[in-house]
Design a protein around this motif. Sequence first.
Motif, mmCIF file in Angstrom:
data_model
loop_
_atom_site.group_PDB
_atom_site.id
_atom_site.type_symbol
_atom_site.label_atom_id
_atom_site.label_comp_id
_atom_site.label_asym_id
_atom_site.label_seq_id
_atom_site.Cartn_x
_atom_site.Cartn_y
_atom_site.Cartn_z
ATOM 1 N N ASP A 13 -1.673 6.460 0.345
ATOM 2 C CA ASP A 13 -2.820 6.761 -0.512
ATOM 3 C C ASP A 13 -2.717 8.221 -0.930
ATOM 4 O O ASP A 13 -2.912 9.129 -0.127
ATOM 5 N N HIS A 14 -2.375 8.425 -2.214
ATOM 6 C CA HIS A 14 -2.224 9.776 -2.750
ATOM 7 C C HIS A 14 -3.441 10.201 -3.567
ATOM 8 O O HIS A 14 -3.370 11.181 -4.308
ATOM 9 N N GLY A 15 -4.528 9.457 -3.448
ATOM 10 C CA GLY A 15 -5.712 9.747 -4.243
ATOM 11 C C GLY A 15 -5.613 9.065 -5.597
ATOM 12 O O GLY A 15 -6.254 8.042 -5.831
ATOM 13 N N TRP A 16 -4.780 9.596 -6.480
ATOM 14 C CA TRP A 16 -4.599 8.999 -7.809
ATOM 15 C C TRP A 16 -3.790 7.706 -7.743
ATOM 16 O O TRP A 16 -3.871 6.866 -8.630
ATOM 17 N N LEU A 17 -2.999 7.544 -6.654
ATOM 18 C CA LEU A 17 -2.147 6.373 -6.474
ATOM 19 C C LEU A 17 -2.381 5.770 -5.096
ATOM 20 O O LEU A 17 -2.267 6.458 -4.076
ATOM 21 N N LYS A 18 -2.713 4.481 -5.096
ATOM 22 C CA LYS A 18 -2.744 3.720 -3.854
ATOM 23 C C LYS A 18 -1.635 2.682 -3.942
ATOM 24 O O LYS A 18 -1.639 1.837 -4.841
ATOM 25 N N ALA A 19 -0.665 2.776 -3.030
ATOM 26 C CA ALA A 19 0.522 1.932 -3.105
ATOM 27 C C ALA A 19 0.688 1.141 -1.819
ATOM 28 O O ALA A 19 0.465 1.659 -0.717
ATOM 29 N N ARG A 20 1.089 -0.122 -1.974
ATOM 30 C CA ARG A 20 1.491 -0.948 -0.846
ATOM 31 C C ARG A 20 2.918 -1.419 -1.107
ATOM 32 O O ARG A 20 3.267 -1.789 -2.238
ATOM 33 N N HIS A 21 3.729 -1.395 -0.042
ATOM 34 C CA HIS A 21 5.164 -1.636 -0.183
ATOM 35 C C HIS A 21 5.558 -2.910 0.578
ATOM 36 O O HIS A 21 5.403 -2.973 1.803
ATOM 37 N N HIS A 22 6.087 -3.891 -0.145
ATOM 38 C CA HIS A 22 6.589 -5.104 0.511
ATOM 39 C C HIS A 22 7.872 -4.818 1.293
ATOM 40 O O HIS A 22 8.184 -5.543 2.243
ATOM 41 N N PHE A 23 8.620 -3.780 0.867
ATOM 42 C CA PHE A 23 9.852 -3.390 1.539
ATOM 43 C C PHE A 23 9.831 -1.878 1.774
ATOM 44 O O PHE A 23 9.053 -1.157 1.146
ATOM 45 N N SER A 24 10.695 -1.416 2.669
ATOM 46 C CA SER A 24 10.759 0.010 2.981
ATOM 47 C C SER A 24 10.905 0.820 1.696
ATOM 48 O O SER A 24 11.736 0.508 0.836
ATOM 49 N N PHE A 25 10.100 1.879 1.601
ATOM 50 C CA PHE A 25 10.083 2.692 0.382
ATOM 51 C C PHE A 25 9.457 4.037 0.717
ATOM 52 O O PHE A 25 8.451 4.113 1.420
ATOM 53 N N ALA A 26 10.063 5.109 0.189
ATOM 54 C CA ALA A 26 9.536 6.467 0.373
ATOM 55 C C ALA A 26 9.350 6.733 1.872
ATOM 56 O O ALA A 26 10.289 6.586 2.645
ATOM 57 N N ASP A 27 8.129 7.088 2.297
ATOM 58 C CA ASP A 27 7.898 7.434 3.702
ATOM 59 C C ASP A 27 7.670 6.224 4.588
ATOM 60 O O ASP A 27 7.536 6.370 5.807
ATOM 61 N N TYR A 28 7.621 5.033 3.995
ATOM 62 C CA TYR A 28 7.463 3.813 4.793
ATOM 63 C C TYR A 28 8.839 3.237 5.096
ATOM 64 O O TYR A 28 9.590 2.894 4.176
#
Length: 231
Positions: A14-29
């Motif tokens: 959650d970056h404030g302007w962007l809320k992202a959910r990742h089905h696969f490993s991505f960025a810090d996930y």
Amino acid sequence: MIDVRRFETLGGADHGWLKARHHFSFADYHDPARMSWGRLRVWNDDEIAAKSGFPPHPHRDMEIITYVRTGAITHQDSLGNQGRTGAGDVQVMSAGTGVRHAEFNLEDELTTLFQIWIETDRPGAAPGWGQREFPKADRSGRFTVVASGDPADGALHINADAKVLAATLKAGESLTYDLSDGRRAYLVPAVGEVDLNGIALNARDGAGIKDEPTVTIRARADAELVMVDSL
């Protein structure tokens, strides 16, 4: 085999302007058990606040497909391409030898979208971008190919042996899809509730499918479906 990935179990940020959910490993996930599904490398479920977006950044050698669920996204890249993609429509970008692009929600409302990355079959190809409208009425009760590496599909072109498909179903309707030997599929209901070969999926759940010759999807509520068929 059907591997269900419930929305509430997905990684995210959650970056404030962007809320992202990742089905696969991505960025810090990072989850070693959720790195990809065959050649499908990324499926991000993004919510982008009004008047915000992704500033210019680079990519190379990846096929990037954006399926807009609500609102709209405006694209601009270093090749001189510009365009606005609205709800239900699709844009593709073949990053090839390299391209910088920006994606902004210039609307007065939240934009939601799926961003899908598929590994390219043509490393070092020339980069490119395309966009097309896909009226939901044209995919009622059936899958329509919206992006494909096969020109015969008449869809947006990507440099990968893969298809991105979309469909809408009314409650009680069903459709079937034949999955060829050696191929995998990944299905996400953008909205609605469905049974996938008898397994219940809710909106924004993901399901990895392999070794299932026939996929049968029955809508328990009005549903909008997005699926990737790839190696």
